[in-house]
Design an enzyme around this catalytic site. Structure first.
Site, mmCIF file in Angstrom:
data_model
loop_
_atom_site.group_PDB
_atom_site.id
_atom_site.type_symbol
_atom_site.label_atom_id
_atom_site.label_comp_id
_atom_site.label_asym_id
_atom_site.label_seq_id
_atom_site.Cartn_x
_atom_site.Cartn_y
_atom_site.Cartn_z
ATOM 1 N N CYS A 19 34.530 19.971 13.376
ATOM 2 C CA CYS A 19 35.688 19.260 13.904
ATOM 3 C C CYS A 19 35.934 19.808 15.302
ATOM 4 C CB CYS A 19 36.936 19.553 13.061
ATOM 5 S SG CYS A 19 36.783 19.099 11.323
ATOM 6 N N ARG A 47 32.364 16.198 18.245
ATOM 7 C CA ARG A 47 32.302 17.125 17.114
ATOM 8 C C ARG A 47 32.672 16.439 15.807
ATOM 9 N NH1 ARG A 47 32.079 22.419 19.036
ATOM 10 N NH2 ARG A 47 32.530 23.145 16.951
ATOM 11 N N TRP A 95 35.633 15.515 11.262
ATOM 12 C CA TRP A 95 34.444 15.014 10.570
ATOM 13 C C TRP A 95 34.642 15.451 9.127
ATOM 14 C CZ3 TRP A 95 30.106 16.737 7.834
ATOM 15 C CH2 TRP A 95 29.007 15.864 7.797
ATOM 16 N N ASN A 121 39.076 23.981 11.644
ATOM 17 C CA ASN A 121 37.655 23.628 11.657
ATOM 18 C C ASN A 121 36.969 24.636 10.748
ATOM 19 O OD1 ASN A 121 35.046 22.838 12.254
ATOM 20 N ND2 ASN A 121 34.949 24.063 14.130
ATOM 21 N N GLY A 122 36.202 24.143 9.783
ATOM 22 C CA GLY A 122 35.525 25.054 8.874
ATOM 23 C C GLY A 122 35.751 24.618 7.437
ATOM 24 N N GLU A 504 10.354 12.387 19.463
ATOM 25 C CA GLU A 504 11.686 12.269 20.068
ATOM 26 C C GLU A 504 12.044 10.801 20.286
ATOM 27 O OE1 GLU A 504 14.251 13.861 20.453
ATOM 28 O OE2 GLU A 504 15.324 13.133 22.205
ATOM 29 N N LYS A 508 15.340 9.003 18.601
ATOM 30 C CA LYS A 508 16.357 8.283 19.384
ATOM 31 C C LYS A 508 16.607 6.908 18.766
ATOM 32 C CE LYS A 508 17.870 10.810 21.172
ATOM 33 N NZ LYS A 508 17.525 12.200 21.263
ATOM 34 N N GLU A 511 18.490 7.128 15.280
ATOM 35 C CA GLU A 511 19.907 7.499 15.287
ATOM 36 C C GLU A 511 20.771 6.509 16.048
ATOM 37 O OE1 GLU A 511 20.845 11.356 16.995
ATOM 38 O OE2 GLU A 511 19.384 11.109 18.579
ATOM 39 N N HIS A 527 -5.722 8.841 9.353
ATOM 40 C CA HIS A 527 -5.513 9.593 8.116
ATOM 41 C C HIS A 527 -4.389 8.975 7.288
ATOM 42 C CE1 HIS A 527 -8.316 12.660 9.463
ATOM 43 N NE2 HIS A 527 -7.745 12.533 10.652
ATOM 44 N N LYS A 630 28.011 15.213 16.933
ATOM 45 C CA LYS A 630 27.229 15.809 18.006
ATOM 46 C C LYS A 630 26.760 17.210 17.645
ATOM 47 C CE LYS A 630 25.741 16.294 22.264
ATOM 48 N NZ LYS A 630 24.425 15.685 22.519
HETATM 49 O O1 M6R Z 1 23.356 21.320 19.670
HETATM 50 P P1 M6R Z 1 21.930 21.422 19.233
HETATM 51 O O2 M6R Z 1 20.979 21.255 20.354
HETATM 52 O O3 M6R Z 1 21.652 22.662 18.457
HETATM 53 O O4 M6R Z 1 21.722 20.190 18.251
HETATM 54 C C1 M6R Z 1 20.524 20.023 17.558
HETATM 55 C C2 M6R Z 1 20.438 18.644 16.937
HETATM 56 O O5 M6R Z 1 21.481 18.458 16.031
HETATM 57 C C3 M6R Z 1 20.494 17.534 17.997
HETATM 58 O O6 M6R Z 1 19.486 17.674 18.943
HETATM 59 C C4 M6R Z 1 20.367 16.162 17.308
HETATM 60 O O7 M6R Z 1 19.106 16.012 16.751
HETATM 61 C C5 M6R Z 1 20.669 15.039 18.296
HETATM 62 N N1 M6R Z 1 21.597 14.101 17.717
HETATM 63 C C6 M6R Z 1 19.480 14.254 18.667
HETATM 64 O O8 M6R Z 1 19.766 13.238 19.576
#
Ligand code: M6R
Length: 635
Positions: A19, A47, A95, A121-122, A504, A508, A511, A527, A630
């Protein structure tokens, strides 16, 4: 099988909530506390964004508004029910973990007598027994959250002790689990008290005002002076003072640091979404990450790597731990660091590393990559590595974050605040920073001559302009996204450093556009994955430079032909001038000629733009995709 003697085994699973929280105190009654809280929640939405709330304090007591839904719902509620002028405020964006996203479960939570409000938060692991105890004592509960017990306990402690900081210390000692708690009380609207165990909390130092935030993004628009807080500490802010103690009330001297983020980086600046803005920020993010790394004598300088040179020289293995996009940056770095330093590099998802009893010794150098510095899986991995005697270098974007603090050294990426949930500029700056680390190690360990290092650095310095050229050509990839609104599945292929770029690109798309996507090593096609190819199947292929290793280029050209022969629509990212590729491509997206190891910095950009554009075309929320936050501060 038990762990070998002397080796520490994985501790019990820990769960933490995610959060965003803000606390503020100013000198006189005004709208400032509300404005600061609203602004901070907007910046902290990454967050969590399923409910939000704000409580303000003045001499008449506490007033609050909280709502389920995105921040815009709270903002509308605040228009309909304006909060009064005040001296202090605390706010929260959630969250959900305990209790669904409802108005009742949104924070703040107030004590039964309405005298104390908390945001949290927690996760409070002993909330069930505390709730039972409070119910037995006649307290009525209004929500399903674990947090509400803290509000009631705090109010009862305050009634008994008479001081909010004291009451917070007493309450914190009764709580198990991870928490950042902020509280205001009706009887003193001139202070906000915070407590932290494991979850993050930083202090922002202003003039006649002070701030508390889950990270510096909460207050960076107002001040760039900040204080780090440690474990099990309680902080009290008034307009003119900050006081930090441990849970026993012993004074603690917190370390001050300066946040070098440019505030304008955390606003959309004319772009429709943060993600678009952050894609366009990438040349600057890479430039800033590279800035100042060359000493006047032409040698590399990584001043923040305070780890003893002997440790860096004698490391016999490097293990990169990270999650998601950061892990893909680690995969890219593996190719470069092994090539330059001749030391084995393993890349492991932090959560897998943490719970599989990895072989880690005093000679293992762990590199933890994280944008937020708060990813719980990565935090747990570095704690585990350090318990085994390994040294940990963090490659991290957020100053004062948990990963930066808990590592032996922090090499900051200077990407500035990344707000969109999908990581873009952080990825590029993570590659740049890990490359700097690799070159530094290579020079230190004598596996590269200084002039060789210098040559790579010179190439790296050309990258921001090259990235800009790819961005300048974004229209073509946006057009492609416009044609692919109804596509069900997209595959991505790459070899060597192109393989993590392919993964990657697929991440993208998953998500952002909620489309099935897979990234494969092109050599793996035959394979199994080639069975997926059918008439019209879109396949992005990341082609290595034809000026690099011939064999790599040739092999990828063969892979393109293999999928094309089976009906695939081949969407190729290739180096300008690579005419051989055009013949087999349905469409080519050209990137500037770049040495093989640096190519991911340009090759990934069309894939980012594609995913972002496709999500927009589908009318999806680009910055806040469903089910994601995030910063993943839960294991
Ligand atoms: O804050 P961080 O770089 O540790 O986060 C790692 C992943 O959670 C983050 O890269 C996530 O995969 C992204 N949503 C990808 O776009």
């Amino acid at each position: 099988m038990g762990a070998a003697s002397g080796r520490k085994t994985a501790a019990a699973v820990t769960v933490f909530g995610m959060c965003g929280i803000i606390g503020y105190v100013g000198r006189t009654n005004s709208d400032q506390p509300l404005e600061v809280a609203c602004e901070a929640l907007a910046r902290l939405q990454y967050r969590g964004y399923d409910s939000a709330g704000i409580v303000v304090a003045n001499e008449n007591g506490l007033s609050f508004v909280k709502r389920a839904g995105k921040l815009s719902v709270l903002e509308q509620a605040l228009v309909e029910n304006p909060l009064p002028a005040a001296t202090a405020a605390i706010g929260h964006t959630r969250w959900a973990t305990h209790g669904g996203p409802t108005d009742a479960n949104a924070h703040p939570h107030l004590s039964a007598n309405g005298e104390v409000a908390v945001v949290h938060n927690g996760i409070l692991e002993n909330h069930a027994e505390l709730r039972e105890e409070l119910i037995q004592a006649g307290v009525g509960f209004r929500s399903e959250t674990d947090t509400e017990v803290a509000a009631h306990l705090l109010a009862r402690a305050l009634a008994e002790i008479g001081s909010l900081p004291e009451a917070m210390r007493a309450t914190s000692k009764r709580l198990e689990g991870a928490f950042t708690l902020l509280a205001v009380a009706a009887d003193n609207p001139h202070l906000v008290v915070g407590a932290r165990r494991t979850s993050p909390l930083v202090v922002g130092l202003g003039e006649g005002e002070n701030f508390l935030g889950s990270d510096v993004a909460a207050f960076v628009a107002r001040t760039n002076r900040a204080l780090e807080l440690g474990q099990d500490q309680v902080v009290t802010i008034t307009a003119d003072a900050v006081n930090v103690t441990d849970f026993d009330g012993n004074p603690v001297k917190a370390r001050e640091f300066t946040v070098d983020w440019d505030v304008s980086a955390a606003v959309k600046g004319g772009y429709a979404t943060f993600m678009e803005k952050e894609i366009h920020d990438q040349p600057m993010a890479v430039r800033d990450t590279l800035l100042g790394r060359l000493a006047p004598n032409g040698r590399m300088r990584l001043d923040e790597l305070r780890t003893a040179e002997s440790v860096l020289r004698s490391a016999d293995k490097i293990v990169v731990v990270a999650c998601g996009t950061a892990a893909y940056a680690g995969h890219v770095a593996k190719y470069a660091i092994e090539h330059w330093c001749r030391v084995p590099v393993e890349v492991e998802l932090a959560h897998e590393f943490r719970y599989r009893d990895p072989v880690v010794t005093e000679k293992t150098l762990v590199v933890a990559i994280s944008q937020s510095g708060e990813t719980m899986d990565t935090i747990m991995a570095i704690r585990h590595a350090r318990e085994q005697g390994a040294k940990v270098i963090a490659v991290v974007n957020t100053m004062g974050s948990t990963i930066a603090r808990e590592s032996d050294a922090a090499l900051y990426t200077h990407a500035g605040p990344e707000v969109a949930v999908a990581s873009t500029k952080a990825f590029l700056s993570q590659i740049a920073a890990t490359y700097l680390l690799g070159l530094y190690l290579a020079e230190l360990r004598g596996t590269m001559f200084p002039d060789e290092v210098r040559a790579v650095l010179d190439e790296l310095e050309l990258m921001p302009a090259k990235i800009q050229r790819v961005i300048d050509g974004e229209e073509a990839i946006r057009d492609l996204a416009g044609q692919m609104r109804d596509v069900q599945s997209v595959l991505f292929l790459g070899r060597h450093v192109g393989f993590p770029v392919a993964m990657e690109g697929a991440l993208k798309l998953k998500e952002l556009a909620y489309i099935h996507a897979e990234g494969f090593a092109a050599g793996e096609l035959k394979h199994g994955p080639i069975a997926l190819i059918d008439e019209g199947q879109p396949v992005f292929v990341v082609v290595p430079s034809p000026r690099g290793r011939d064999v790599l280029h040739e092999k990828v050209l063969s892979n393109i032909q293999e999928v094309r022969a089976r009906g695939a629509r081949t969407l190729v990212v290739a180096e300008a001038g690579d005419e051989a590729v055009a013949e087999f491509a349905s469409q080519v997206f050209w990137v500037p000629p770049t040495p093989t190891l640096l190519a991911p910095l340009v090759a990934v950009v069309p894939l980012q733009i594609f995913a972002c554009a496709l999500a927009s075309v589908k009318g999806l929320d680009v910055d806040q995709p469903r089910n994601l936050a995030k910063s993943v501060t839960v294991e």
